[in-house]
Design a protein around this motif. Structure first.
Motif, mmCIF file in Angstrom:
data_model
loop_
_atom_site.group_PDB
_atom_site.id
_atom_site.type_symbol
_atom_site.label_atom_id
_atom_site.label_comp_id
_atom_site.label_asym_id
_atom_site.label_seq_id
_atom_site.Cartn_x
_atom_site.Cartn_y
_atom_site.Cartn_z
ATOM 1 N N ALA A 176 -1.944 -5.025 -8.860
ATOM 2 C CA ALA A 176 -1.362 -3.734 -8.463
ATOM 3 C C ALA A 176 -2.334 -2.969 -7.562
ATOM 4 O O ALA A 176 -1.949 -2.405 -6.528
ATOM 5 C CB ALA A 176 -1.009 -2.912 -9.698
ATOM 6 N N GLY A 177 -3.608 -2.978 -7.940
ATOM 7 C CA GLY A 177 -4.602 -2.281 -7.114
ATOM 8 C C GLY A 177 -4.720 -2.934 -5.751
ATOM 9 O O GLY A 177 -4.778 -2.265 -4.712
ATOM 10 N N ALA A 178 -4.735 -4.261 -5.761
ATOM 11 C CA ALA A 178 -4.856 -4.992 -4.506
ATOM 12 C C ALA A 178 -3.639 -4.742 -3.620
ATOM 13 O O ALA A 178 -3.769 -4.600 -2.398
ATOM 14 C CB ALA A 178 -5.017 -6.489 -4.781
ATOM 15 N N MET A 179 -2.457 -4.661 -4.258
ATOM 16 C CA MET A 179 -1.241 -4.470 -3.462
ATOM 17 C C MET A 179 -1.298 -3.153 -2.683
ATOM 18 O O MET A 179 -0.939 -3.106 -1.501
ATOM 19 C CB MET A 179 0.002 -4.502 -4.351
ATOM 20 N N ALA A 180 -1.781 -2.104 -3.335
ATOM 21 C CA ALA A 180 -1.892 -0.807 -2.656
ATOM 22 C C ALA A 180 -2.799 -0.943 -1.428
ATOM 23 O O ALA A 180 -2.490 -0.460 -0.337
ATOM 24 C CB ALA A 180 -2.444 0.239 -3.618
ATOM 25 N N ARG A 181 -3.909 -1.652 -1.624
ATOM 26 C CA ARG A 181 -4.862 -1.822 -0.532
ATOM 27 C C ARG A 181 -4.238 -2.635 0.615
ATOM 28 O O ARG A 181 -4.367 -2.289 1.784
ATOM 29 C CB ARG A 181 -6.114 -2.530 -1.062
ATOM 30 N N VAL A 182 -3.545 -3.708 0.270
ATOM 31 C CA VAL A 182 -2.946 -4.561 1.301
ATOM 32 C C VAL A 182 -1.871 -3.784 2.066
ATOM 33 O O VAL A 182 -1.783 -3.853 3.299
ATOM 34 C CB VAL A 182 -2.354 -5.845 0.679
ATOM 35 N N LEU A 183 -1.064 -3.017 1.324
ATOM 36 C CA LEU A 183 0.016 -2.265 1.973
ATOM 37 C C LEU A 183 -0.534 -1.262 2.985
ATOM 38 O O LEU A 183 0.070 -1.019 4.028
ATOM 39 C CB LEU A 183 0.874 -1.545 0.924
ATOM 40 N N GLU A 184 -1.693 -0.687 2.671
ATOM 41 C CA GLU A 184 -2.334 0.243 3.622
ATOM 42 C C GLU A 184 -2.599 -0.442 4.969
ATOM 43 O O GLU A 184 -2.577 0.199 6.008
ATOM 44 C CB GLU A 184 -3.705 0.688 3.087
ATOM 45 N N HIS A 185 -2.892 -1.728 4.904
ATOM 46 C CA HIS A 185 -3.277 -2.443 6.130
ATOM 47 C C HIS A 185 -2.122 -3.178 6.789
ATOM 48 O O HIS A 185 -2.320 -3.871 7.784
ATOM 49 C CB HIS A 185 -4.412 -3.433 5.829
ATOM 50 N N LEU A 186 -0.936 -3.063 6.217
ATOM 51 C CA LEU A 186 0.222 -3.738 6.814
ATOM 52 C C LEU A 186 1.077 -2.747 7.586
ATOM 53 O O LEU A 186 1.153 -1.569 7.243
ATOM 54 C CB LEU A 186 1.072 -4.386 5.721
ATOM 55 N N SER A 187 1.731 -3.241 8.614
ATOM 56 C CA SER A 187 2.658 -2.412 9.379
ATOM 57 C C SER A 187 3.722 -3.346 9.940
ATOM 58 O O SER A 187 3.638 -4.567 9.773
ATOM 59 C CB SER A 187 1.918 -1.695 10.505
ATOM 60 N N PRO A 188 4.728 -2.807 10.600
ATOM 61 C CA PRO A 188 5.736 -3.689 11.205
ATOM 62 C C PRO A 188 5.173 -4.562 12.327
ATOM 63 O O PRO A 188 5.818 -5.508 12.756
ATOM 64 C CB PRO A 188 6.796 -2.711 11.743
ATOM 65 N N ALA A 189 3.965 -4.232 12.810
ATOM 66 C CA ALA A 189 3.348 -5.088 13.830
ATOM 67 C C ALA A 189 2.620 -6.236 13.134
ATOM 68 O O ALA A 189 1.803 -5.997 12.244
ATOM 69 C CB ALA A 189 2.365 -4.273 14.670
ATOM 70 N N PRO A 190 2.896 -7.475 13.528
ATOM 71 C CA PRO A 190 2.299 -8.619 12.830
ATOM 72 C C PRO A 190 0.778 -8.656 12.972
ATOM 73 O O PRO A 190 0.246 -8.359 14.044
ATOM 74 C CB PRO A 190 2.923 -9.835 13.528
ATOM 75 N N VAL A 191 0.093 -8.992 11.879
ATOM 76 C CA VAL A 191 -1.365 -9.192 11.930
ATOM 77 C C VAL A 191 -1.662 -10.569 11.350
ATOM 78 O O VAL A 191 -0.948 -11.042 10.461
ATOM 79 C CB VAL A 191 -2.133 -8.128 11.105
ATOM 80 N N PRO A 192 -2.717 -11.217 11.841
ATOM 81 C CA PRO A 192 -3.101 -12.496 11.249
ATOM 82 C C PRO A 192 -3.578 -12.298 9.805
ATOM 83 O O PRO A 192 -4.256 -11.302 9.504
ATOM 84 C CB PRO A 192 -4.262 -12.964 12.133
#
Lengths: 372, 372
Positions: B316-332
């Motif tokens: 759950a903690g990791a998910m919050a962190r990952v979501l912060e770094h995700l956007s509709p623009a694709p990232v590797p």
């Protein structure tokens, strides 16, 4: 290579002309003689004895004073003048080339020679697209302040000159400055003389021969920051110009083309071997941007070479060694020096003697061969 | 990625099909689930609860057994069969790609998939010369024992298939294996099915849509030692294939062309950025010669990932962190892991949960984005 610190006076100019027109004296030997004897006049005086001691049987044919005066008059009559190495109107980049012509006939706008220049060369039997591309590219390079240098041949050369006529173009001729070649470019020859500039190394009146073209090509690349090859077959003259450009430390640019067109195989091959793939003027500018400051003065003179007495026993021993490593196939002087295991100054002195004796042929790109 | 050590039995094949056809399960998630649960059957059982705990509101739509059975029957009716990752008929090079399709529809000569392959792609609106070049090149590559892989599109693709029909060619389809697209290639589609092979990742009967083409392109490059691009405009689909090829560690080859033809700007640009300038089959062979041994077995399996309990507080903690770094623009994914500063296994577990919850989109080339 000695530096001419000031414009030559008329007597010096005549002596330079006599020296470079004397038998067996090419540019490299010219500069070596100048360094050794201090002036062209002194070199002319020393030449006959020098050649005799170098093993020459017949006397060396010096260029007579009146022959040089007649050439001077013919140059003037052709609307041209002689520019000497190191003078302000002599192309500064070309002056840094080891076998730069000591004298060039110049006709037209000398100011173009003081601007940064790009060479454009290519196939004589160019495609319509290739000629169109060359014309547009020359126009765009000219708009960026570059003088466009080429060889006034049919095809790509002619198209490049045409494109750059409004901004400034220089044609380097294989024959004398007054000789139109090929005939179909008569009008263009006149236009470039009027609105651009013509350069020629050969004496006025010289009809161009096959051996003159590689020599002309070394001037085209030598006077330019880089050489752009637009359409060239494998093993074509344009690739020789590209080779000189690399030898001279110039950038090589090439326009890609279809593998189905033999006129593109040479340019594609240049790209495969590291030439800058060029589609637009921006591709050229991006590479040479740093050098786009107006050329000002010629490079500083190198250290004078230690004088070596011609005909000394040291020289005789060295000559035997050098001759062992020479053949009718040209070798780079650097490689020859390494193979002989002798000091560079000694090998160069031997080569000078051999050239004066008519036994050595110098080729562009610092290569030497036994004369046939 | 787990290895299928033997051909799947019919029940396993059906489970694999159900799992990959279930909602939000793409290839990467498929392999992660297989690694975590040991079999597709066990993953199917765990999926609903997993998706619920990952934050999904509606139940996850599993592919029903009878739907999978119907697809199996339709595949057979189309004269094709399903080949699973790691099975002998699955292209060995493709198996090493991280998001390789777990299942492929295959129709035709499976032996072609076991030979070394070269991909050829290019402009749909290719020039007559481009098509001729592609046909001749495919013929020559075929004569050297290479299977020629392409996408059965108009233009270069079609010409490549035509050229390689006598020696062996594989067409990778964007839609279902039974769907002819474009209509003008109906006859060629039938010829390749008969004398070569067809591959498709999408279910039989699927009409190709825009988003299917990049996915198809990753299979073309993934199954091949390299990709040769013959004519491509800037920003064209063929350049996407070249990009996949680089991501997958494949060699990129490009045919040069005139700067005056917009269909060559993309290939010239590839060459400028390091693609092998290609004029003849020899240019291709010279680069891949070392790899021209018949492909035998798929690569060894990676270490299994440590199992991470879905829905744990660490996750759950990791998910919050990952979501912060995700956007509709694709990232590797690699960049995402670096930016998050979390262990790769943890980030991958989060991505799996997000994908199952329908919040993540995976794109070829190991890129992820928030689902729109």
């Amino acid at each position: 290579m000695p530096r001419a610190p000031r414009p030559l006076n008329p007597a010096e100019r005549l002596d330079w002309l006599r020296l470079i027109r004397s038998e067996n004296v090419g540019p490299v030997t010219f500069y070596q003689l100048l360094a050794r004897y201090g002036s062209a006049a002194a070199a002319l005086e020393a030449l006959p004895e020098l050649a005799r001691r170098a093993g020459r049987k017949r006397p060396l044919a010096l260029c007579a004073r009146d022959a040089a005066e007649r050439e001077m008059a013919a140059v003037a009559k052709a609307g041209a003048r002689l520019v000497a190495w190191g003078e302000p109107d002599y192309p500064a980049l070309l002056a840094a080339v080891d076998d730069a012509p000591p004298l060039l006939s110049l006709c037209g706008d000398a100011a173009l020679l003081r601007r940064p220049a790009m060479a454009m060369v290519g196939a004589r039997n160019a495609s319509a697209n290739g000629r169109r591309f060359a014309r547009d590219m020359a126009l765009q390079l000219g708009a960026r302040g570059l003088t466009v240098v080429s060889g006034l041949a049919r095809g790509i050369d002619a198209a490049a000159h045409q494109g750059a006529l409004p901004t400034g173009t220089v044609a380097v001729l294989a024959g004398g400055i007054d000789i139109v070649y090929p005939e179909e470019n008569r009008e263009l020859h006149a236009l470039v003389a009027e609105r651009g500039a013509l350069l020629a190394e050969m004496p006025v009146g010289t009809e161009p021969q096959a051996r003159h073209f590689p020599r002309r090509n070394r001037i085209i690349s030598g006077a330019s920051l880089g050489v752009l090859v637009v359409e060239a077959a494998l093993r074509s003259g344009s690739l020789i110009t590209a080779r000189f450009a690399l030898d001279q430390g110039r950038e090589v640019f090439a326009v890609p083309g279809s593998p189905l067109d033999p006129r593109c195989r040479g340019t594609n091959d240049l790209i495969r071997h590291g030439a800058v793939l060029t589609e637009t003027a921006d591709d050229v500018i991006a590479e040479i941007e740093a050098q786009l400051v107006p050329a000002t003065s010629p490079p500083p003179p190198p250290e004078p070479e230690p004088a070596l007495p011609s005909g000394s026993s040291e020289l005789a021993g060295a000559m035997a060694r050098v001759l062992e490593h020479l053949s009718p196939a040209p070798v780079p002087v650097d490689a020859l020096i390494r193979e002989c295991g002798l000091p560079a100054a000694l090998v160069n002195a031997v080569l000078l003697d051999l050239e004066l004796a008519g036994r050595l042929e110098r080729q562009p790109g610092q290569r030497v061969a036994l004369a046939g």
